[in-house]
Design a protein around this motif. Sequence first.
Motif, mmCIF file in Angstrom:
data_model
loop_
_atom_site.group_PDB
_atom_site.id
_atom_site.type_symbol
_atom_site.label_atom_id
_atom_site.label_comp_id
_atom_site.label_asym_id
_atom_site.label_seq_id
_atom_site.Cartn_x
_atom_site.Cartn_y
_atom_site.Cartn_z
ATOM 1 N N THR A 26 0.835 -1.212 0.000
ATOM 2 C CA THR A 26 0.000 0.000 0.000
ATOM 3 C C THR A 26 0.871 1.265 0.000
ATOM 4 O OG1 THR A 26 -0.028 0.128 2.411
ATOM 5 C CG2 THR A 26 -1.768 -1.203 1.384
ATOM 6 N N SER A 27 0.226 2.407 -0.259
ATOM 7 C CA SER A 27 0.951 3.690 -0.208
ATOM 8 C C SER A 27 1.579 3.899 1.167
ATOM 9 C CB SER A 27 -0.011 4.845 -0.487
ATOM 10 O OG SER A 27 -0.266 4.953 -1.856
ATOM 11 N N GLU A 28 0.845 3.481 2.208
ATOM 12 C CA GLU A 28 1.379 3.665 3.568
ATOM 13 C C GLU A 28 2.666 2.856 3.741
ATOM 14 O OE1 GLU A 28 -1.759 3.024 2.812
ATOM 15 O OE2 GLU A 28 -2.874 4.742 3.580
ATOM 16 N N ILE A 29 2.677 1.640 3.202
ATOM 17 C CA ILE A 29 3.875 0.792 3.330
ATOM 18 C C ILE A 29 5.017 1.360 2.477
ATOM 19 C CG2 ILE A 29 4.790 -1.525 2.803
ATOM 20 C CD1 ILE A 29 3.041 -1.300 5.411
ATOM 21 N N GLN A 30 4.694 1.904 1.290
ATOM 22 C CA GLN A 30 5.755 2.514 0.464
ATOM 23 C C GLN A 30 6.399 3.674 1.238
ATOM 24 O OE1 GLN A 30 6.499 0.749 -2.230
ATOM 25 N NE2 GLN A 30 4.684 -0.409 -1.674
ATOM 26 N N ARG A 31 5.559 4.447 1.939
ATOM 27 C CA ARG A 31 6.120 5.585 2.699
ATOM 28 C C ARG A 31 6.987 5.093 3.859
ATOM 29 N NH1 ARG A 31 1.425 8.053 0.610
ATOM 30 N NH2 ARG A 31 1.971 10.003 -0.441
ATOM 31 N N ARG A 32 6.667 3.917 4.404
ATOM 32 C CA ARG A 32 7.530 3.347 5.462
ATOM 33 C C ARG A 32 8.906 3.030 4.861
ATOM 34 N NH1 ARG A 32 4.457 5.204 7.429
ATOM 35 N NH2 ARG A 32 6.258 6.325 8.161
ATOM 36 N N ILE A 33 8.899 2.459 3.633
ATOM 37 C CA ILE A 33 10.172 2.098 2.976
ATOM 38 C C ILE A 33 10.986 3.367 2.696
ATOM 39 C CG2 ILE A 33 11.172 1.122 0.852
ATOM 40 C CD1 ILE A 33 8.653 -0.734 0.715
ATOM 41 N N ILE A 34 10.291 4.409 2.212
ATOM 42 C CA ILE A 34 10.980 5.665 1.877
ATOM 43 C C ILE A 34 11.547 6.297 3.156
ATOM 44 C CG2 ILE A 34 10.667 7.995 0.923
ATOM 45 C CD1 ILE A 34 8.302 6.672 -0.784
ATOM 46 N N ALA A 35 10.735 6.298 4.213
ATOM 47 C CA ALA A 35 11.183 6.901 5.477
ATOM 48 C C ALA A 35 12.390 6.141 6.026
ATOM 49 C CB ALA A 35 10.035 6.902 6.493
ATOM 50 N N ARG A 36 12.341 4.795 5.926
ATOM 51 C CA ARG A 36 13.492 3.994 6.389
ATOM 52 C C ARG A 36 14.740 4.357 5.599
ATOM 53 N NH1 ARG A 36 10.382 -0.598 7.016
ATOM 54 N NH2 ARG A 36 11.001 -1.442 4.996
ATOM 55 N N GLY A 37 14.551 4.568 4.286
ATOM 56 C CA GLY A 37 15.677 4.940 3.425
ATOM 57 C C GLY A 37 16.282 6.278 3.836
ATOM 58 N N LEU A 38 15.463 7.121 4.466
ATOM 59 C CA LEU A 38 15.945 8.427 4.934
ATOM 60 C C LEU A 38 16.512 8.336 6.347
ATOM 61 C CD1 LEU A 38 12.962 10.632 3.654
ATOM 62 C CD2 LEU A 38 15.304 10.643 2.764
ATOM 63 N N GLY A 39 16.535 7.109 6.871
ATOM 64 C CA GLY A 39 17.079 6.906 8.218
ATOM 65 C C GLY A 39 16.093 7.276 9.309
ATOM 66 N N LEU A 40 14.790 7.320 8.963
ATOM 67 C CA LEU A 40 13.789 7.711 9.973
ATOM 68 C C LEU A 40 13.214 6.487 10.678
ATOM 69 C CD1 LEU A 40 11.913 10.351 7.786
ATOM 70 C CD2 LEU A 40 13.598 10.778 9.577
#
Length: 379
Positions: free
Chosen positions: A365-379
């Motif tokens: 889902t979009s929410e899960i994609q944002r989790r992946i992106i946030a992790r990539g930013l070290g968040l």
Amino acid sequence: MEWVTPEQAEHYESVLGFARTLPRDTLERDREEMFSREAWNRCAEFGIQGMPIPAEFGGGGADVVTTMLGLEALGYGCDDAGLVFSINAHMWTSEVPIWTFGTAQQRERWLAGLCDGRFIGCHTITEPGAGSDAFGMKSTAKPVPGGFVLNGSKTFITNAPVADLLIVFARSGEGIGPYGISAFLVEAATKGLTVGGQLDKMGLRTSPMAEVFLEDCFVPSEALLGGEGQGGEIFQTSMRWERACIMASQVGTMRRTMEACVTYARERRQFGKPIAKFESVSDKIANMKVAVDAARALVLRVGWLMDHGRDTMVEAAVAKTFVSEAAVRTHLDAVQVFGGYGYMTEYGIERGLRDAVGGTIYSGTSEIQRRIIARGLGL
Ligand SMILES: Cc1cc2nc3c(=O)[nH]c(=O)nc-3n(C[C@H](O)[C@H](O)[C@H](O)COP(=O)(O)OP(=O)(O)OC[C@H]3O[C@@H](n4cnc5c(N)ncnc54)[C@H](O)[C@@H]3O)c2cc1C
């Protein structure tokens, strides 16, 4: 066409020319939830399903960017988004894992038939209790002499009602998360495997979907794809391809919808002038152009990175999030531009909206994609 080589531009035009010859019966089949095996076979014959698979295994051997351009052209020229979705699901979650992780025998057995249209594949990971948390699955693969016994139930499986081959993910050993999960190549006729009735859904209705039940389903050791416990890696590989490449088709669909809006806004007159002359209408269409161009750039960036052997976990998530959400916005605005006619099924505009919504859910889902992106930013 900007950025691409003359050969890639030629490939785009040739797929587009082909896509426009596919039957225009989507309106009726959308109502009836009917998949077109005939259109599937024609796409395979043209070389769509096999595009990125090396020629030695029966495919076209195209690089990722060329493949994406072909899929964009298919989405642009063919209005059966369900068919295009089924083809994408088959390519990224059946062909790619067998090509990448299969043994010589598994590739020999399946790849040529998956490319030439004889076989349809599907990917069964989601369970009633494990969706976004796919690795929280309960399905088991118990090692027994000569193979494994599979038990469990899966849901939302694209292509299951028409599939010859199911890639089944199940827990074969101890471990949390992806550890202990294995993938199996299971033929549809295998004893103990049952495909449920076709699920009725909001959009992508020409793409068949069903539940899958596994009850003491024995598969031989040769059915194991990759090593035991490699299921998590196989799933992530499929998702990286799927998230980016499925969205290439969505770029084509958005462009087709934008062009329909341009034509309609020029022709439809209210208050003595074309509705295109009202800025609140033309601004919506201008936003569609921004979305199409940005979407294409994000998708092709992932293709370029993949062609250069680079990791694309975050970039694919960025493309998936942006394009799927832009597609919903574009189609919602298209309904508004067409007014009451956009709301009627006859014009196909509302179908575009129903089809687009699924993009924010499937492949994570979009929410899960944002989790992946946030992790990539070290968040
Ligand atoms: C058209 C379509 C085709 C599909 N095809 C297949 C297929 O071929 N094979 C297959 O195995 N599956 C398939 N699926 C299933 C799909 O992968 C799942 O629907 C998806 O992963 C979401 O799982 P869920 O539906 O159980 O929702 P849930 O995981 O229950 O999520 C519900 C809501 O909670 C949110 N949420 C959950 N966890 C988090 C979190 N950690 N952070 C923030 N928000 C969260 C979600 O984003 C969502 O908004 C398909 C789905 C669709 C719609």
